[in-house]
Design an enzyme around this catalytic site. Structure first.
Site, PDB file in Angstrom:
ATOM      1  N   SER A  56     -18.633 -10.780  -3.104  1.00 37.92           N
ATOM      2  CA  SER A  56     -18.997 -12.116  -3.577  1.00 37.92           C
ATOM      3  C   SER A  56     -17.799 -13.034  -3.722  1.00 37.92           C
ATOM      4  O   SER A  56     -17.958 -14.246  -3.845  1.00 37.92           O
ATOM      5  CB  SER A  56     -19.708 -12.015  -4.931  1.00 37.92           C
ATOM      6  OG  SER A  56     -18.874 -11.392  -5.892  1.00 37.92           O
ATOM      7  N   HIS A  77     -22.852 -11.880   3.049  1.00 35.06           N
ATOM      8  CA  HIS A  77     -23.018 -11.960   1.601  1.00 35.06           C
ATOM      9  C   HIS A  77     -24.424 -12.416   1.229  1.00 35.06           C
ATOM     10  O   HIS A  77     -24.808 -13.562   1.478  1.00 35.06           O
ATOM     11  CB  HIS A  77     -21.981 -12.924   1.009  1.00 35.06           C
ATOM     12  CG  HIS A  77     -22.072 -13.057  -0.480  1.00 35.06           C
ATOM     13  ND1 HIS A  77     -21.857 -14.248  -1.134  1.00 35.06           N
ATOM     14  CD2 HIS A  77     -22.377 -12.139  -1.438  1.00 35.06           C
ATOM     15  CE1 HIS A  77     -22.022 -14.064  -2.430  1.00 35.06           C
ATOM     16  NE2 HIS A  77     -22.331 -12.795  -2.638  1.00 35.06           N
ATOM     17  N   GLU A  89     -24.394 -15.842   3.353  1.00 34.44           N
ATOM     18  CA  GLU A  89     -23.135 -16.433   3.784  1.00 34.44           C
ATOM     19  C   GLU A  89     -22.495 -15.477   4.798  1.00 34.44           C
ATOM     20  O   GLU A  89     -22.294 -14.302   4.502  1.00 34.44           O
ATOM     21  CB  GLU A  89     -22.192 -16.638   2.596  1.00 34.44           C
ATOM     22  CG  GLU A  89     -22.638 -17.740   1.645  1.00 34.44           C
ATOM     23  CD  GLU A  89     -21.745 -17.853   0.416  1.00 34.44           C
ATOM     24  OE1 GLU A  89     -21.600 -18.963  -0.107  1.00 34.44           O
ATOM     25  OE2 GLU A  89     -21.192 -16.812  -0.023  1.00 34.44           O
ATOM     26  N   ASN A 127     -20.645 -19.082  -4.975  1.00 36.65           N
ATOM     27  CA  ASN A 127     -19.968 -18.569  -6.161  1.00 36.65           C
ATOM     28  C   ASN A 127     -18.782 -19.432  -6.567  1.00 36.65           C
ATOM     29  O   ASN A 127     -18.439 -19.505  -7.749  1.00 36.65           O
ATOM     30  CB  ASN A 127     -19.532 -17.122  -5.940  1.00 36.65           C
ATOM     31  CG  ASN A 127     -20.691 -16.159  -6.078  1.00 36.65           C
ATOM     32  OD1 ASN A 127     -21.668 -16.453  -6.738  1.00 36.65           O
ATOM     33  ND2 ASN A 127     -20.600 -15.014  -5.427  1.00 36.65           N
TER      34      ASN A 127
END
Length: 298
Positions: A56, A77, A89, A127
């Site tokens: 992440s 991801h 992602e 994130n």
């Protein structure tokens, strides 16, 4: 579920994965551990096997730097809950080859996911923005902002979770770990929260009880409340989001701001009513306030 379960084959050793075409690791978020696993896998799998990471926030480039064939490593991801959130992602490294990248997009497509290519950087897109939100608000908690005002600060945006709920979802220990990762990369913008550090040190795993109220042991760790208001928190958060999105565009993390908005919509569940972030920041006046122009005018 029975049909899916029949296709699963549990494995108890890395050698059991030798015949796989694609391996996605989702182990502990420690770079050295992931590097070790990839090095072990490289000696077991076939030359064409794609090695992917679900990290992440860690560098995919660093994860593959010591491999003989780093060109077959890519970030894929997913977002929690994986069965619900559409975003993936896709993070190529500097050495990821076209076949590996195409495979990652093909797999995402077969899983009926929305895939966005993202440059390898701490936190990637979703994130990085969510952690900037938490960093700003919990830095203000350290300065005496009440937790009630933390919750109220994002109400105008209509986000699916406030900062306390978001931290409880990922867990304070994970939140602190990623906060430390982002602080190491961008110390001036991602400040470490003393309050969050104390939460983890005291082994508190949730800020809220089952009724959604702040736990007494959490309140006991709060600093003395200051005069910081909901409006102070909202403005600070809006300013930070404009700054972070602008920096991400300057760094070419994605091709344009619409991809950042897409990521926040389908990866973080931000409401379609605010357009993923940048339209809200435009019409709230934050974009002009911070960067002198709207994202829509860029």
């Amino acid at each position: 579920m029975t049909a899916y379960g029949a296709r699963l084959k549990p494995a108890t050793a890395l050698s059991d994965l030798a015949a796989c075409d694609l391996i996605i690791e989702a182990i502990v978020e420690k770079l050295e551990v992931k590097q070790s696993v990839f090095q072990q896998l490289e000696s077991l799998v076939r030359p064409q096997t794609v090695l992917a990471t679900n990290t992440s926030s860690l560098s995919v480039n660093e994860m593959s730097a010591h491999l003989r064939h780093p060109e077959r490593v890519v970030g894929i991801h997913f977002f929690n809950p994986v069965a619900v959130m559409p975003l993936v992602e896709i993070i190529p490294t500097e050495r990821t080859n076209d076949v590996t990248l195409a495979t990652a997009f093909a797999v995402a497509g077969k899983l009926k996911k929305t895939a966005v290519k993202v440059v390898d950087s701490p936190g990637f897109v979703v994130n990085r923005i969510l952690l900037r939100e938490l960093a700003v608000l919990f830095a203000m908690v350290d300065d005496g902002l009440s937790l009630e005002n933390v919750v109220k600060s994002t109400e105008k945006m209509g986000l699916p979770m406030d900062a306390l709920q978001l931290l409880d979802l990922v867990g304070p220990a994970v939140g602190l770990h990623v906060n430390e990762t982002m602080h190491h990369a961008y110390p001036s913008r991602f400040k470490l929260s003393n309050f969050l550090t104390q939460i983890v040190s005291n082994k508190i795993t949730k800020l809220l009880d089952e009724q959604g109220h702040v736990k007494p042991e959490v309140r006991a760790l709060l600093p003395k409340e200051s005069s910081l208001t909901v409006e102070d928190a909202r403005l600070a958060l809006e300013n930070a989001l404009v700054e972070e999105i602008s920096i991400m565009l300057d760094e070419k993390i994605v091709d344009d701001v619409s991809q950042i908005d897409l990521c926040m919509l389908v990866g973080a569940g931000w409401p379609f009513a605010i357009g993923g972030g940048s339209p809200y920041l435009d019409y709230s006046g934050a974009s002009t306030r911070v960067r002198g122009k709207t994202f829509g005018a860029a």
